[in-house]
Each structure stands twice: as structure tokens, then as C-alpha cells.
Design a protein around this motif. Structure first.
Motif, PDB file in Angstrom:
ATOM      1  N   ARG A 195       0.822  -1.216   0.000  1.00 40.16           N
ATOM      2  CA  ARG A 195       0.000   0.000   0.000  1.00 40.16           C
ATOM      3  C   ARG A 195       0.853   1.262   0.000  1.00 40.16           C
ATOM      4  NH1 ARG A 195      -5.377  -0.506   0.811  1.00 40.16           N
ATOM      5  NH2 ARG A 195      -6.160  -2.571   1.416  1.00 40.16           N
ATOM      6  N   GLU A 196       1.972   1.203   0.662  1.00 33.49           N
ATOM      7  CA  GLU A 196       2.912   2.320   0.701  1.00 33.49           C
ATOM      8  C   GLU A 196       4.317   1.757   0.844  1.00 33.49           C
ATOM      9  OE1 GLU A 196       2.443   3.265   5.483  1.00 33.49           O
ATOM     10  OE2 GLU A 196       1.419   4.529   4.007  1.00 33.49           O
ATOM     11  N   VAL A 197       5.302   2.594   0.517  1.00 33.56           N
ATOM     12  CA  VAL A 197       6.691   2.141   0.582  1.00 33.56           C
ATOM     13  C   VAL A 197       6.965   1.535   1.961  1.00 33.56           C
ATOM     14  CG1 VAL A 197       9.103   2.874   0.523  1.00 33.56           C
ATOM     15  CG2 VAL A 197       7.463   3.818  -1.125  1.00 33.56           C
ATOM     16  N   ARG A 198       7.565   0.354   1.948  1.00 30.46           N
ATOM     17  CA  ARG A 198       7.763  -0.396   3.189  1.00 30.46           C
ATOM     18  C   ARG A 198       9.182  -0.926   3.268  1.00 30.46           C
ATOM     19  NH1 ARG A 198       4.562  -6.046   4.540  1.00 30.46           N
ATOM     20  NH2 ARG A 198       5.440  -6.429   6.620  1.00 30.46           N
ATOM     21  N   GLN A 199       9.847  -0.686   4.379  1.00 27.95           N
ATOM     22  CA  GLN A 199      11.205  -1.183   4.575  1.00 27.95           C
ATOM     23  C   GLN A 199      11.204  -2.327   5.580  1.00 27.95           C
ATOM     24  OE1 GLN A 199      14.248   1.747   5.176  1.00 27.95           O
ATOM     25  NE2 GLN A 199      15.821   0.235   5.653  1.00 27.95           N
ATOM     26  N   ILE A 200      11.843  -3.434   5.203  1.00 28.46           N
ATOM     27  CA  ILE A 200      12.015  -4.594   6.073  1.00 28.46           C
ATOM     28  C   ILE A 200      13.506  -4.883   6.125  1.00 28.46           C
ATOM     29  CG2 ILE A 200      11.438  -7.017   6.497  1.00 28.46           C
ATOM     30  CD1 ILE A 200       8.955  -6.618   4.738  1.00 28.46           C
ATOM     31  N   GLY A 201      14.109  -4.627   7.272  1.00 34.70           N
ATOM     32  CA  GLY A 201      15.551  -4.730   7.343  1.00 34.70           C
ATOM     33  C   GLY A 201      16.163  -3.696   6.420  1.00 34.70           C
ATOM     34  N   SER A 202      17.033  -4.134   5.535  1.00 37.94           N
ATOM     35  CA  SER A 202      17.650  -3.207   4.593  1.00 37.94           C
ATOM     36  C   SER A 202      16.947  -3.181   3.241  1.00 37.94           C
ATOM     37  CB  SER A 202      19.124  -3.579   4.393  1.00 37.94           C
ATOM     38  OG  SER A 202      19.224  -4.899   3.889  1.00 37.94           O
ATOM     39  N   GLN A 203      15.877  -3.955   3.086  1.00 32.76           N
ATOM     40  CA  GLN A 203      15.189  -4.027   1.792  1.00 32.76           C
ATOM     41  C   GLN A 203      13.943  -3.144   1.793  1.00 32.76           C
ATOM     42  OE1 GLN A 203      15.383  -7.993  -0.148  1.00 32.76           O
ATOM     43  NE2 GLN A 203      16.407  -8.683   1.720  1.00 32.76           N
ATOM     44  N   VAL A 204      13.851  -2.306   0.767  1.00 31.49           N
ATOM     45  CA  VAL A 204      12.783  -1.316   0.671  1.00 31.49           C
ATOM     46  C   VAL A 204      11.883  -1.679  -0.504  1.00 31.49           C
ATOM     47  CG1 VAL A 204      12.221   1.131   0.452  1.00 31.49           C
ATOM     48  CG2 VAL A 204      14.357   0.433   1.571  1.00 31.49           C
ATOM     49  N   PHE A 205      10.631  -1.955  -0.216  1.00 34.83           N
ATOM     50  CA  PHE A 205       9.683  -2.400  -1.232  1.00 34.83           C
ATOM     51  C   PHE A 205       8.893  -1.201  -1.754  1.00 34.83           C
ATOM     52  CE2 PHE A 205      10.853  -6.002   1.246  1.00 34.83           C
ATOM     53  CZ  PHE A 205      10.979  -7.021   0.313  1.00 34.83           C
ATOM     54  N   ILE A 206       8.996  -0.966  -3.075  1.00 34.18           N
ATOM     55  CA  ILE A 206       8.433   0.261  -3.643  1.00 34.18           C
ATOM     56  C   ILE A 206       7.402   0.008  -4.743  1.00 34.18           C
ATOM     57  CG2 ILE A 206      10.507   1.591  -3.060  1.00 34.18           C
ATOM     58  CD1 ILE A 206      11.268   1.511  -6.044  1.00 34.18           C
ATOM     59  N   ASP A 207       6.966  -1.241  -4.899  1.00 36.05           N
ATOM     60  CA  ASP A 207       5.899  -1.513  -5.863  1.00 36.05           C
ATOM     61  C   ASP A 207       4.561  -1.227  -5.181  1.00 36.05           C
ATOM     62  OD1 ASP A 207       4.100  -2.400  -7.736  1.00 36.05           O
ATOM     63  OD2 ASP A 207       4.500  -4.526  -7.421  1.00 36.05           O
ATOM     64  N   THR A 208       3.943  -0.117  -5.534  1.00 36.33           N
ATOM     65  CA  THR A 208       2.664   0.261  -4.923  1.00 36.33           C
ATOM     66  C   THR A 208       1.496   0.007  -5.871  1.00 36.33           C
ATOM     67  OG1 THR A 208       3.209   2.555  -5.522  1.00 36.33           O
ATOM     68  CG2 THR A 208       3.593   1.894  -3.237  1.00 36.33           C
ATOM     69  N   GLY A 209       1.657  -0.983  -6.753  1.00 34.94           N
ATOM     70  CA  GLY A 209       0.546  -1.463  -7.566  1.00 34.94           C
ATOM     71  C   GLY A 209       0.079  -0.514  -8.644  1.00 34.94           C
ATOM     72  N   ALA A 210       1.001  -0.063  -9.493  1.00 37.06           N
ATOM     73  CA  ALA A 210       0.647   0.905 -10.528  1.00 37.06           C
ATOM     74  C   ALA A 210      -0.481   0.425 -11.429  1.00 37.06           C
ATOM     75  CB  ALA A 210       1.877   1.243 -11.366  1.00 37.06           C
TER      76      ALA A 210
END
Length: 246
Positions: A195-210
Motif C-alpha cells: 500500500r505504501e513504501v515499506r522497509q524490512i531490514g535493509s530491503q525497501v519495497f516500492i511496488d505500490t501497484g501501478a
């Protein structure tokens, strides 16, 4: 820029002249991309745009082909996504077209084999990972997830399981995988819509479902707090169709 012999990992020097941005899974949403590049005042002479992959599928043929054309832009640096990998497998005869269509490749129905093969040859040149800069300012770009440290990523020695995780893995986001490795630099990922940019540890997930009706395309400025997002509907409402890609 240097790369391992098999080009699975490509290394880029730090950008001392401009800014580095990373964009989430595009899936043909070029209208949203045009809008966001205008919003960040993207300068093709100094700035770079890295991509976590999945340029195609889910969208219309015209838009997917426009997204594929980005690969040859001198300021655009994508990694291979699982949807590009599927396109290549179809072109190489190892994946039936109808199976690709089932995961979003329907835009390519009627696309001549020779055109698909041309796209595949270019996409096969893309790395599975990009490494930017060194030391404390280093960041990595991959498609899905990686359970290893910087040294393991740099080596490019990816067995079938690691390659599959780089392209298809969702364990980290879903909370079913082992904790992320502490020796991994800041790493931008896509693949799994959040749903929004999310960081888990050092990995940042930026696919917000274009490609999702209620989703959006997101661009982040690496190593800063800068985040910009827009839906295709809103981008078009603000004149995106008239914006020319750099």
C-alpha cells in the motif's frame, strides 16, 4: 560501469553530478511515469532512474512497448523482472504463450514472433541486480528479494533457487522467510504490491501497484526521504498524456 562476466550484476559509480531515483514496477503505466518525472524535475543530463523491473504486462500493447523502449534510454537502468523473464522464455520457446498471457502478457497477442524475439534479445542483457556506489552510500536494486549479504550479491553466483527468489520471492514481505541478512546494503525491491513504501531490514519495497485500480506508481530518491506517487487516473487528469518522455 563494470559487470560480472555473465552480466548478472552490474556496478555503477556513485552519481556525483546529480540525483539517483528508483521507480517501482511499471507494468506499462508510462503516463504515471511521465507525470512523476516532471514532478521531480528529472534532468537527463545529470540524474539517473533505476528500475526494479516488470516494465511490461497488465497494460495495453502501446504502453508496454513504450515501456520497453525505455531500456535504451541512456538515463534508465532497469533490472530484469519476472515478467520480462517470462517474455524471454516465450520468445525462446520454453514457456507457452497462453501461460504468459495468464500472468499479464495478453498485450502481446498478435505480436509477431520476430518482434518478440528482438525484445527478448535486448531484455536478456539486463542484470538481476544493480549496485550503485560504495561503502556507506551504496545501494542495490533488485526485483523481488535477496537473502544474502553484499558479498554474495556482488559475486553474481546465483544458483537456480537464488535466481528464482530474486525474480519471484515474496517471503520477506509476507513474513514467511528468514530474517534479512545484516550485511546487505540498502536494497530497493518491487514485485509484491504494497500500500505504501515499506522497509524490512535493509530491503525497501516500492511496488505500490501501478496497474491496480486503487494503486499508484512510486518513485523514490535513493538515500533521501523523497517519495512521489501517482495513479494513472490522476496523472492523466493533470495532463500526463501531453508530457513527452525525456
Amino acid at each position: 560501469m563494470t559487470h560480472t562476466p555473465d552480466a548478472l550484476v552490474q556496478h555503477h559509480a556513485a552519481n556525483l553530478a546529480g540525483r539517483d531515483f528508483v521507480v517501482g514496477d511499471l507494468h506499462g503505466c508510462v503516463d504515471a511515469l511521465r507525470y512523476l518525472l516532471r514532478e521531480v524535475d528529472f534532468d537527463t543530463a545529470r540524474d539517473r532512474l533505476f528500475s526494479v523491473g516488470d516494465l511490461v504486462d497488465r497494460g495495453e500493447r502501446e504502453h508496454c512497448e513504450q515501456a520497453l523502449a525505455l531500456v535504451d534510454k541512456p538515463w534508465f537502468y532497469p533490472v530484469l523482472g519476472n515478467h520480462e523473464d517470462a517474455l524471454c522464455e516465450v520468445a525462446e520457446g520454453t514457456l507457452p504463450r497462453n501461460r504468459w498471457y495468464g500472468i499479464g502478457g495478453g498485450w502481446a497477442q498478435g505480436l509477431p514472433d520476430e518482434v518478440l524475439a528482438r525484445y527478448a534479445r535486448r531484455l536478456r542483457q539486463l542484470p538481476l541486480a544493480r549496485v550503485v556506489g560504495e561503502g556507506a552510500k551504496r545501494f542495490n536494486v533488485i526485483h523481488a528479494e535477496f537473502f544474502g549479504d553484499d558479498a554474495a550479491l556482488d559475486s553474481g553466483q546465483f544458483d537456480a533457487e537464488v535466481r528464482d527468489r530474486l525474480l519471484w520471492g515474496r517471503d520477506l514481505v509476507l513474513g514467511t522467510g528468514k530474517p534479512p541478512h545484516h550485511g546487505l546494503s540498502l536494497t530497493f525491491c518491487g514485485h509484491t504490491p504494497v500500500r505504501e513504501v515499506r522497509q524490512i531490514g535493509s530491503q525497501v519495497f516500492i511496488d505500490t501497484g501501478a496497474f491496480i485500480t486503487e494503486g499508484c506508481l512510486t518513485i523514490v530518491e535513493a538515500r533521501t526521504s523523497g517519495i512521489w506517487s501517482v495513479s494513472t487516473v490522476d496523472a492523466l487528469a493533470h495532463g500526463a498524456a501531453a508530457i513527452v518522455l525525456p
